[in-house]
Design a protein around this motif. Structure first.
Motif, short mmCIF file in Angstrom:
data_model
loop_
_atom_site.label_atom_id
_atom_site.label_comp_id
_atom_site.label_asym_id
_atom_site.label_seq_id
_atom_site.Cartn_x
_atom_site.Cartn_y
_atom_site.Cartn_z
N ILE A 226 20.40 -35.73 -57.84
CA ILE A 226 20.70 -35.25 -59.20
C ILE A 226 19.86 -36.01 -60.22
CG2 ILE A 226 22.50 -35.11 -60.96
CD1 ILE A 226 24.50 -34.65 -58.70
N ALA B 86 16.33 -34.72 -60.25
CA ALA B 86 16.25 -33.44 -60.96
C ALA B 86 16.25 -33.65 -62.47
CB ALA B 86 17.40 -32.54 -60.53
N ALA C 218 12.91 -35.09 -63.56
CA ALA C 218 11.86 -34.08 -63.60
C ALA C 218 11.94 -33.24 -64.88
CB ALA C 218 11.96 -33.17 -62.37
#
Length: 321
Positions: free
Chosen positions: A171, A174, A177
């Protein structure tokens, strides 16, 4: 044009320097303890990094703006406790409870941003006060007692794995990113750097400075709430103490990772590299059997060293220019 010295080149490439530091520390740690590279220990490092990492991403974006939020840890703790109470005490579905807690985190971040921009308050001073408010609200709600009985389905997000990687770590990657894309590849990100470099000039260029600041404070609050909820899932209980240790490490990580304390320089990716360095150092302390109470001292020393190096290197750059 005068050629710069090697030190100047290194000083202007903080990300390259911090990556080299990470590699060196990783290699030294692998020799220092035979348990460091074990799959279990690597999982522990990654899982621990995930929680601090989420706070660090939000804090680094604020630092790029030239702001600072010392209440993020308390927001994380309050939102984690809120999610636990909604699920256990009221019986709300875990997904809805988590969404409500995330909304609360975003709202608290929004309030911080609104007070900073509309009342022209210094974010450091303001968030010292709001940290006390949010931490006090946590204790009022829980009366200092942990909330048990967290649903097993939610615990997977704190304890489970995806392809041998801890779910919280996935998580965090992500989130990293998305944050890196926004800051480095979008107009909004360019506005952040412009405001961090010179807020008055950014306003003259037509950038809605207050709106950008409020949005970043809101995002930071949301990420703090996410970290708090994942920690509740990890522990299986909503502890009132969640977030108390999330104050100094994210700041140290950001500065170590090349984010300037004066704003306008750095990236969330560099900040996470800094968080990884701190995580490895703290892990080695544990592997050597040193008291965990020393972790606070280590974090404090790293903050002082990182901020000092940041100030010295930038002063040197200005002289070179």
């Amino acid at each position: 044009m005068m050629r710069r010295s090697r030190f100047a080149i290194l000083a202007t490439s903080p990300l390259a320097g911090v990556l080299v530091a990470l590699v060196i520390i990783f290699i030294l740690s692998s020799f220092a303890s035979p348990y460091f590279l074990s799959p279990y220990n690597m999982s522990v490092v990654a899982r621990t990094l995930a929680f601090i990492g989420l706070i660090t991403v939000g804090q680094s974006m604020l630092l790029i703006l030239g702001e600072l939020d010392l209440s993020l840890g308390m927001i994380g703790g309050l939102c984690g406790v809120t999610a636990g109470m909604l699920m256990v005490n009221i019986g709300i579905h875990p997904a809805i409870a988590c969404l409500m807690a995330l909304s609360l985190g975003a709202a608290l971040g929004f309030i911080n941003g609104l007070l900073v921009t509309k009342l022209r308050l210094h974010s450091l001073v303001l968030t010292i006060g709001t940290a006390g408010i949010f931490g006090g609200a946590n204790l009022v709600l829980t009366r200092g007692v942990a909330i048990t009985g967290i649903p097993p389905g939610l615990q997977y997000f704190g304890r489970g794995d995806i392809l041998a990687l801890p779910v919280p770590f996935v998580i965090m990657l992500a989130v990293l990113a998305i944050a890196s894309f926004v800051t480095l590849r979008t107009p909004f990100g360019r506005y952040m750097y412009a405001i961090g470099n010179n807020g008055a000039a950014a306003r003259m260029l037509g950038i809605k400075v207050d709106r950008v600041r409020i949005l970043v404070f809101t995002c930071a609050g949301f990420l703090a709430a996410l970290a708090g909820i994942l920690m509740v899932a990890r522990l299986g209980t909503a502890q009132p103490s969640i977030g108390e240790s999330w104050v100094l490490p994210p700041i140290a990580a950001s500065v170590i990772g090349g984010v300037a304390t004066t704003g306008g320089v750095g990236s969330p990716f560099g900040a996470i590299i800094g968080a990884t360095i701190i995580g490895i150092i703290e892990n080695i302390i544990v592997l050597f059997g040193v008291s965990p109470y020393w972790q606070g001292i280590v974090s404090g020393v790293l903050v002082v060293v990182a901020i000092s190096f940041d100030a010295i290197s930038r002063r040197y750059i200005r002289k070179e220019e």
